[in-house]
Design a protein around this motif. Structure first.
Motif, PDB file in Angstrom:
ATOM      1  N   THR A  41      15.682  51.240 -33.957  1.00  0.00           N
ATOM      2  CA  THR A  41      16.471  50.134 -33.410  1.00  0.00           C
ATOM      3  C   THR A  41      15.632  49.276 -32.479  1.00  0.00           C
ATOM      4  N   CYS A  42      16.178  48.120 -32.112  1.00  0.00           N
ATOM      5  CA  CYS A  42      15.532  47.220 -31.148  1.00  0.00           C
ATOM      6  C   CYS A  42      16.018  47.458 -29.726  1.00  0.00           C
ATOM      7  N   SER A  43      16.797  48.517 -29.516  1.00  0.00           N
ATOM      8  CA  SER A  43      17.299  48.862 -28.176  1.00  0.00           C
ATOM      9  C   SER A  43      18.099  47.733 -27.552  1.00  0.00           C
ATOM     10  N   GLU A  44      18.869  47.028 -28.384  1.00  0.00           N
ATOM     11  CA  GLU A  44      19.579  45.848 -27.896  1.00  0.00           C
ATOM     12  C   GLU A  44      20.705  46.172 -26.915  1.00  0.00           C
ATOM     13  N   LEU A  45      21.108  47.428 -26.833  1.00  0.00           N
ATOM     14  CA  LEU A  45      22.169  47.806 -25.899  1.00  0.00           C
ATOM     15  C   LEU A  45      21.640  48.438 -24.617  1.00  0.00           C
ATOM     16  N   SER A  46      20.342  48.404 -24.419  1.00  0.00           N
ATOM     17  CA  SER A  46      19.771  48.968 -23.193  1.00  0.00           C
ATOM     18  C   SER A  46      20.353  48.283 -21.969  1.00  0.00           C
ATOM     19  N   SER A  47      20.605  49.059 -20.931  1.00  0.00           N
ATOM     20  CA  SER A  47      21.163  48.496 -19.701  1.00  0.00           C
ATOM     21  C   SER A  47      20.201  47.532 -19.033  1.00  0.00           C
ATOM     22  N   GLY A  49      16.404  45.237 -19.340  1.00  0.00           N
ATOM     23  CA  GLY A  49      15.462  44.636 -20.274  1.00  0.00           C
ATOM     24  C   GLY A  49      16.169  43.914 -21.409  1.00  0.00           C
ATOM     25  N   THR A  50      15.428  43.065 -22.085  1.00  0.00           N
ATOM     26  CA  THR A  50      15.934  42.346 -23.255  1.00  0.00           C
ATOM     27  C   THR A  50      15.195  42.839 -24.490  1.00  0.00           C
ATOM     28  N   VAL A  51      15.703  42.476 -25.660  1.00  0.00           N
ATOM     29  CA  VAL A  51      15.028  42.864 -26.902  1.00  0.00           C
ATOM     30  C   VAL A  51      13.604  42.335 -26.916  1.00  0.00           C
ATOM     31  N   GLU A  52      13.426  41.086 -26.532  1.00  0.00           N
ATOM     32  CA  GLU A  52      12.090  40.491 -26.550  1.00  0.00           C
ATOM     33  C   GLU A  52      11.159  41.195 -25.570  1.00  0.00           C
ATOM     34  N   ARG A  54      11.385  44.259 -24.435  1.00  0.00           N
ATOM     35  CA  ARG A  54      11.105  45.618 -24.896  1.00  0.00           C
ATOM     36  C   ARG A  54      10.095  45.609 -26.043  1.00  0.00           C
ATOM     37  N   LYS A  55      10.144  44.578 -26.886  1.00  0.00           N
ATOM     38  CA  LYS A  55       9.133  44.458 -27.942  1.00  0.00           C
ATOM     39  C   LYS A  55       7.751  44.251 -27.336  1.00  0.00           C
ATOM     40  N   GLN A  56       7.676  43.424 -26.299  1.00  0.00           N
ATOM     41  CA  GLN A  56       6.399  43.182 -25.632  1.00  0.00           C
ATOM     42  C   GLN A  56       5.881  44.462 -24.976  1.00  0.00           C
ATOM     43  N   GLU A  57       6.781  45.198 -24.343  1.00  0.00           N
ATOM     44  CA  GLU A  57       6.380  46.454 -23.699  1.00  0.00           C
ATOM     45  C   GLU A  57       5.907  47.469 -24.731  1.00  0.00           C
ATOM     46  N   ALA A  58       6.607  47.541 -25.861  1.00  0.00           N
ATOM     47  CA  ALA A  58       6.210  48.470 -26.922  1.00  0.00           C
ATOM     48  C   ALA A  58       4.849  48.095 -27.488  1.00  0.00           C
ATOM     49  N   ALA A  59       4.592  46.807 -27.622  1.00  0.00           N
ATOM     50  CA  ALA A  59       3.296  46.358 -28.118  1.00  0.00           C
ATOM     51  C   ALA A  59       2.182  46.727 -27.143  1.00  0.00           C
ATOM     52  N   GLU A  60       2.448  46.587 -25.844  1.00  0.00           N
ATOM     53  CA  GLU A  60       1.449  46.957 -24.845  1.00  0.00           C
ATOM     54  C   GLU A  60       1.204  48.463 -24.858  1.00  0.00           C
ATOM     55  N   ALA A  61       2.268  49.241 -24.978  1.00  0.00           N
ATOM     56  CA  ALA A  61       2.104  50.696 -25.056  1.00  0.00           C
ATOM     57  C   ALA A  61       1.307  51.082 -26.299  1.00  0.00           C
ATOM     58  N   ALA A  62       1.554  50.395 -27.405  1.00  0.00           N
ATOM     59  CA  ALA A  62       0.800  50.659 -28.639  1.00  0.00           C
ATOM     60  C   ALA A  62      -0.681  50.372 -28.434  1.00  0.00           C
ATOM     61  N   GLU A  69      -0.467  51.286 -36.133  1.00  0.00           N
ATOM     62  CA  GLU A  69       0.632  50.374 -36.433  1.00  0.00           C
ATOM     63  C   GLU A  69       1.855  50.781 -35.633  1.00  0.00           C
ATOM     64  N   ARG A  70       2.669  49.786 -35.295  1.00  0.00           N
ATOM     65  CA  ARG A  70       3.980  50.047 -34.701  1.00  0.00           C
ATOM     66  C   ARG A  70       4.981  49.169 -35.421  1.00  0.00           C
ATOM     67  N   SER A  71       6.070  49.764 -35.907  1.00  0.00           N
ATOM     68  CA  SER A  71       7.063  49.014 -36.674  1.00  0.00           C
ATOM     69  C   SER A  71       8.457  49.288 -36.135  1.00  0.00           C
ATOM     70  N   ASN A  72       9.407  48.478 -36.576  1.00  0.00           N
ATOM     71  CA  ASN A  72      10.789  48.617 -36.143  1.00  0.00           C
ATOM     72  C   ASN A  72      11.696  48.299 -37.320  1.00  0.00           C
ATOM     73  N   LEU A  73      12.651  49.182 -37.608  1.00  0.00           N
ATOM     74  CA  LEU A  73      13.525  49.012 -38.765  1.00  0.00           C
ATOM     75  C   LEU A  73      14.719  48.110 -38.481  1.00  0.00           C
ATOM     76  N   GLY A  74      14.980  47.781 -37.221  1.00  0.00           N
ATOM     77  CA  GLY A  74      16.066  46.868 -36.891  1.00  0.00           C
ATOM     78  C   GLY A  74      17.454  47.402 -37.181  1.00  0.00           C
ATOM     79  N   LEU A  75      17.626  48.717 -37.171  1.00  0.00           N
ATOM     80  CA  LEU A  75      18.960  49.293 -37.346  1.00  0.00           C
ATOM     81  C   LEU A  75      19.742  49.128 -36.045  1.00  0.00           C
ATOM     82  N   PRO A  76      21.067  49.198 -36.096  1.00  0.00           N
ATOM     83  CA  PRO A  76      21.866  48.906 -34.891  1.00  0.00           C
ATOM     84  C   PRO A  76      21.767  49.993 -33.819  1.00  0.00           C
TER      85      PRO A  76
END
Length: 233
Positions: A41-47, A49-52, A54-62, A69-76
């Motif tokens: 998921t994109c963690s869109e319900l996280s209390s 941070g925003t989706v964008e 969190r994507k930036q943070e995940a990219a930095e962690a990667a 590679e780091r991928s995301n399936l976009g499930l709810p």
């Protein structure tokens, strides 16, 4: 289709893999293994941070971990389930990346999405090897499936010494500022279990397991079948 990677880790959200096995990831990358992480998921319900963000943070962690590679399936977020659609999405990611070894969250955890992610991956690993399942895509037989701990733990079946890679794990977790930093002075943030000393508890857990095995830090894993020691460092 890629030539295949060595290790593929699935998580429900960005930061799951780093919390549970960031040291093991870094250790294998440093040894020359090709490691990938896939979030469901994109963690869109996280209390916080925003989706964008969190994507930036995940990219930095990667980047810090050195992922291939780091991928995301976009499930709810909070909507994943052990259904054919979600199992198929994971199975196709396994076939796309062709890993030798797969990791997934352990079946007991306070967050329901972590539990469901592990169950979905278990089903998907089985389906990915069936030649008549989505026959237009070449099947993949994973050599081993391991389960990592995020919030809850159990007596591990396998323990990995991560003493020399622990600093990299900490750096990768520090990339997730929206999740772990104090909300004091931040108008768009609230208190959650993650920003109330959570990383200190993760470190204490890893140190305690290491002490039990006479090393500085360690991460533990569960398996359903006997594991092959040569598959791990």
């Amino acid at each position: 289709m890629t030539d295949g990677i060595d290790i593929l880790i699935f998580g429900a959200h960005a930061d799951d893999a780093e919390i549970g096995m960031g040291g093991t990831i870094a250790k294998h990358v440093q040894a020359g293994f090709r490691v990938a992480v896939c979030e469901l998921t994109c963690s869109e319900l996280s209390s916080n941070g925003t989706v964008e963000r969190r994507k930036q943070e995940a990219a930095e962690a990667a980047r810090i971990l050195g992922l291939a590679e780091r991928s995301n399936l976009g499930l709810p977020d909070r909507g994943i389930s052990v259904c054919q659609e979600h199992i198929e999405a994971v199975a196709m990611e396994i076939r796309r990346l062709r890993p030798r070894i797969v990791f997934a969250p352990y079946h007991r955890d306070r967050h329901p999405d972590h539990v469901l992610c592990g169950q979905i991956v278990t089903e998907a690993v089985f389906n990915a090897k069936l030649r008549r399942y989505r026959p237009e895509v070449e099947p993949v037989t994973v050599e081993a499936l391991y389960y990592y701990f995020i919030n809850d733990t159990a007596v591990p079946d396998l323990v990995v010494d991560i003493s020399e890679s622990y600093e990299v794990k900490q750096q990768s977790l520090s990339a997730y500022e929206s999740q772990f930093e104090s909300p004091v002075g931040r108008e768009d943030a609230v208190w959650t279990p993650l920003n109330q000393g959570y990383l200190s508890r993760v470190e204490a857990r890893d140190r305690a397991l290491g002490t039990q095995h006479q090393v500085a830090y360690a991460e533990g894993f569960a398996v359903k079948v006997p594991y092959m020691t040569e598959l791990m460092l």
